[in-house]
Design a protein around this motif. Structure first.
Motif, PDB file in Angstrom:
ATOM      1  N   LEU A  44      27.165  38.610  34.977  1.00 39.27           N
ATOM      2  CA  LEU A  44      27.762  37.307  34.669  1.00 39.27           C
ATOM      3  C   LEU A  44      29.005  37.062  35.519  1.00 39.27           C
ATOM      4  N   ARG A  45      29.846  38.094  35.663  1.00 42.80           N
ATOM      5  CA  ARG A  45      31.052  37.934  36.462  1.00 42.80           C
ATOM      6  C   ARG A  45      30.700  37.709  37.931  1.00 42.80           C
ATOM      7  N   ALA A  46      29.657  38.402  38.402  1.00 43.19           N
ATOM      8  CA  ALA A  46      29.248  38.237  39.799  1.00 43.19           C
ATOM      9  C   ALA A  46      28.678  36.848  40.057  1.00 43.19           C
ATOM     10  N   LEU A  47      28.066  36.254  39.036  1.00 43.78           N
ATOM     11  CA  LEU A  47      27.506  34.909  39.182  1.00 43.78           C
ATOM     12  C   LEU A  47      28.567  33.823  39.093  1.00 43.78           C
ATOM     13  N   GLY A  48      29.792  34.202  38.825  1.00 43.95           N
ATOM     14  CA  GLY A  48      30.868  33.221  38.812  1.00 43.95           C
ATOM     15  C   GLY A  48      31.470  32.922  37.452  1.00 43.95           C
ATOM     16  N   TYR A  49      30.985  33.562  36.408  1.00 39.80           N
ATOM     17  CA  TYR A  49      31.578  33.347  35.083  1.00 39.80           C
ATOM     18  C   TYR A  49      32.960  34.009  35.016  1.00 39.80           C
ATOM     19  N   GLY A  50      33.934  33.285  34.500  1.00 43.14           N
ATOM     20  CA  GLY A  50      35.290  33.796  34.422  1.00 43.14           C
ATOM     21  C   GLY A  50      35.509  34.704  33.228  1.00 43.14           C
ATOM     22  N   ARG A  51      36.703  35.298  33.171  1.00 44.07           N
ATOM     23  CA  ARG A  51      37.044  36.190  32.066  1.00 44.07           C
ATOM     24  C   ARG A  51      37.026  35.447  30.726  1.00 44.07           C
ATOM     25  N   PHE A  52      37.516  34.215  30.740  1.00 45.41           N
ATOM     26  CA  PHE A  52      37.563  33.462  29.487  1.00 45.41           C
ATOM     27  C   PHE A  52      36.163  33.189  28.954  1.00 45.41           C
ATOM     28  N   ALA A  53      35.213  32.918  29.829  1.00 49.05           N
ATOM     29  CA  ALA A  53      33.837  32.646  29.407  1.00 49.05           C
ATOM     30  C   ALA A  53      33.220  33.885  28.747  1.00 49.05           C
ATOM     31  N   VAL A  54      33.477  35.061  29.337  1.00 49.02           N
ATOM     32  CA  VAL A  54      32.958  36.311  28.756  1.00 49.02           C
ATOM     33  C   VAL A  54      33.609  36.570  27.403  1.00 49.02           C
ATOM     34  N   LEU A  55      34.928  36.397  27.350  1.00 48.84           N
ATOM     35  CA  LEU A  55      35.645  36.603  26.086  1.00 48.84           C
ATOM     36  C   LEU A  55      35.108  35.665  25.010  1.00 48.84           C
ATOM     37  N   GLY A 108      37.764  40.168  18.162  1.00 49.62           N
ATOM     38  CA  GLY A 108      38.779  39.803  19.140  1.00 49.62           C
ATOM     39  C   GLY A 108      39.048  40.875  20.171  1.00 49.62           C
ATOM     40  N   LEU A 109      39.349  42.099  19.726  1.00 49.31           N
ATOM     41  CA  LEU A 109      39.672  43.177  20.659  1.00 49.31           C
ATOM     42  C   LEU A 109      38.472  43.583  21.525  1.00 49.31           C
ATOM     43  N   PRO A 110      37.260  43.739  20.949  1.00 49.34           N
ATOM     44  CA  PRO A 110      36.110  44.033  21.816  1.00 49.34           C
ATOM     45  C   PRO A 110      35.848  42.929  22.849  1.00 49.34           C
ATOM     46  N   ALA A 111      36.003  41.663  22.449  1.00 51.51           N
ATOM     47  CA  ALA A 111      35.805  40.570  23.395  1.00 51.51           C
ATOM     48  C   ALA A 111      36.849  40.614  24.503  1.00 51.51           C
ATOM     49  N   LEU A 112      38.066  40.975  24.150  1.00 54.40           N
ATOM     50  CA  LEU A 112      39.123  41.094  25.147  1.00 54.40           C
ATOM     51  C   LEU A 112      38.819  42.227  26.121  1.00 54.40           C
ATOM     52  N   GLN A 113      38.273  43.325  25.605  1.00 55.24           N
ATOM     53  CA  GLN A 113      37.904  44.440  26.470  1.00 55.24           C
ATOM     54  C   GLN A 113      36.801  44.018  27.441  1.00 55.24           C
ATOM     55  N   ALA A 114      35.817  43.262  26.938  1.00 54.70           N
ATOM     56  CA  ALA A 114      34.731  42.797  27.804  1.00 54.70           C
ATOM     57  C   ALA A 114      35.250  41.869  28.892  1.00 54.70           C
ATOM     58  N   ALA A 115      36.207  41.017  28.545  1.00 50.84           N
ATOM     59  CA  ALA A 115      36.751  40.080  29.528  1.00 50.84           C
ATOM     60  C   ALA A 115      37.555  40.794  30.608  1.00 50.84           C
ATOM     61  N   ARG A 116      38.134  41.930  30.291  1.00 54.80           N
ATOM     62  CA  ARG A 116      38.976  42.649  31.260  1.00 54.80           C
ATOM     63  C   ARG A 116      38.185  43.574  32.178  1.00 54.80           C
ATOM     64  N   LEU A 117      36.881  43.736  31.925  1.00 50.44           N
ATOM     65  CA  LEU A 117      36.084  44.602  32.793  1.00 50.44           C
ATOM     66  C   LEU A 117      36.027  44.035  34.215  1.00 50.44           C
ATOM     67  N   ARG A 118      36.251  44.906  35.199  1.00 51.48           N
ATOM     68  CA  ARG A 118      36.119  44.492  36.593  1.00 51.48           C
ATOM     69  C   ARG A 118      34.645  44.513  36.989  1.00 51.48           C
ATOM     70  N   VAL A 119      34.275  43.657  37.896  1.00 53.27           N
ATOM     71  CA  VAL A 119      32.868  43.550  38.318  1.00 53.27           C
ATOM     72  C   VAL A 119      32.373  44.884  38.858  1.00 53.27           C
ATOM     73  N   VAL A 120      33.166  45.543  39.666  1.00 48.88           N
ATOM     74  CA  VAL A 120      32.768  46.817  40.259  1.00 48.88           C
ATOM     75  C   VAL A 120      32.516  47.875  39.195  1.00 48.88           C
ATOM     76  N   ASP A 121      33.421  47.954  38.214  1.00 50.05           N
ATOM     77  CA  ASP A 121      33.257  48.947  37.136  1.00 50.05           C
ATOM     78  C   ASP A 121      32.057  48.616  36.244  1.00 50.05           C
ATOM     79  N   ALA A 122      31.810  47.329  36.014  1.00 48.18           N
ATOM     80  CA  ALA A 122      30.709  46.949  35.147  1.00 48.18           C
ATOM     81  C   ALA A 122      29.349  47.227  35.792  1.00 48.18           C
ATOM     82  N   LEU A 123      29.241  47.080  37.091  1.00 44.66           N
ATOM     83  CA  LEU A 123      27.967  47.281  37.776  1.00 44.66           C
ATOM     84  C   LEU A 123      27.784  48.713  38.249  1.00 44.66           C
ATOM     85  N   ARG A 124      28.753  49.576  38.038  1.00 47.79           N
ATOM     86  CA  ARG A 124      28.658  50.958  38.523  1.00 47.79           C
ATOM     87  C   ARG A 124      27.639  51.738  37.716  1.00 47.79           C
TER      88      ARG A 124
END
Length: 241
Positions: free
Chosen positions: A151-162, A225-241
């Motif tokens: 999702l982040r690679a397709l252009g979705y922002g942190r707020f959208a994921v959160l 709230g906290l899990p959603a915040l954690q998901a929003a803070r994931l970097r694209v590189v770390d998420a796809l690793r």
């Protein structure tokens, strides 16, 4: 007329309306039938919600020979106060006297305490549910790291994921709240014996339903709230690793 012996009863005006009982009608207590021969008018006091019968008849029906309280009527407020003082100063009887206003104030205070206790228990359960929901959402975030990365690679922002994870948590709690409402609504039709609950039924109306849904959404907001915040803070590189 006054309820004499022979399973006769006088019913308070308020109780008569609530129970749908009038003069000449009968009702059952302790497996025996009682006939209404009088209507009590206590001037809006608690006696309007009571049913009075002959003491010996009720004792025989309930198989009881002891009494929890006695109600005496004084000729005047001053006489009643003197009677209370006389009984409390006397050592002949192991009883304590108090005015009607003090007695019902104490009973009302107990009902308020019971309601506060129920609210406290509900809050404790809600906190436990919030931590349970938080654990579930953390597991969901951990299991969907690659989806978040895509999702982040397709252009979705942190707020959208959160927002996506937060809405998911709120939706789950909303469904749980609706199930709880249905169970509470069903429980309100079941007669139960609860101390200091005159109607012997759980009161369930729009205010209770509204507060229940607010509490359910609060649990979803806190738990997700906290899990959603954690998901929003994931970097694209770390998420796809």
């Amino acid at each position: 007329r006054w309820p004499e012996a022979g399973h006769r009863a006088a019913i308070g005006s308020t109780a008569s309306i609530k129970l749908g009982l009038g003069m000449g009608e009968t009702f059952e207590v302790e497996g025996e039938r009682w006939t209404i021969v009088g209507i009590l008018d206590g001037g809006g006091r608690v006696y309007d919600q009571e049913i009075w019968v002959d003491l010996d008849d009720l004792g025989a029906a309930a198989n009881r020979t002891t009494y929890s309280t006695y109600t005496l009527r004084g000729e005047s407020p001053a006489a009643a106060a003197a009677l209370v003082e006389s009984v409390n100063d006397s050592r002949r009887f192991p009883i304590r006297a108090q005015s009607a206003s003090d007695f019902y104030a104490r009973t009302g205070g107990m009902s308020i305490w019971m309601a506060a206790l129920g609210q406290f228990i509900a809050i404790i359960i809600a906190i436990g549910a919030a931590f349970g929901g938080m654990n579930t959402m953390y597991s969901a975030v951990a299991g969907r790291r690659r989806e978040i990365g895509v999702l982040r690679a397709l252009g979705y922002g942190r707020f959208a994921v959160l927002l996506a994870f937060l809405l998911e948590s709120l939706a789950i709690c909303l469904v749980g709240g609706l199930v709880g409402l249905l169970l509470g609504f069903a429980l309100s039709f079941v007669p139960i014996e609860v101390p200091f609950l005159p109607s012997s039924r759980v009161v369930f109306g729009p205010p209770q339903a509204l507060w229940a849904m607010v509490l359910a959404l609060a649990v979803g907001l806190f738990g997700g709230g906290l899990p959603a915040l954690q998901a929003a803070r994931l970097r694209v590189v770390d998420a796809l690793r």
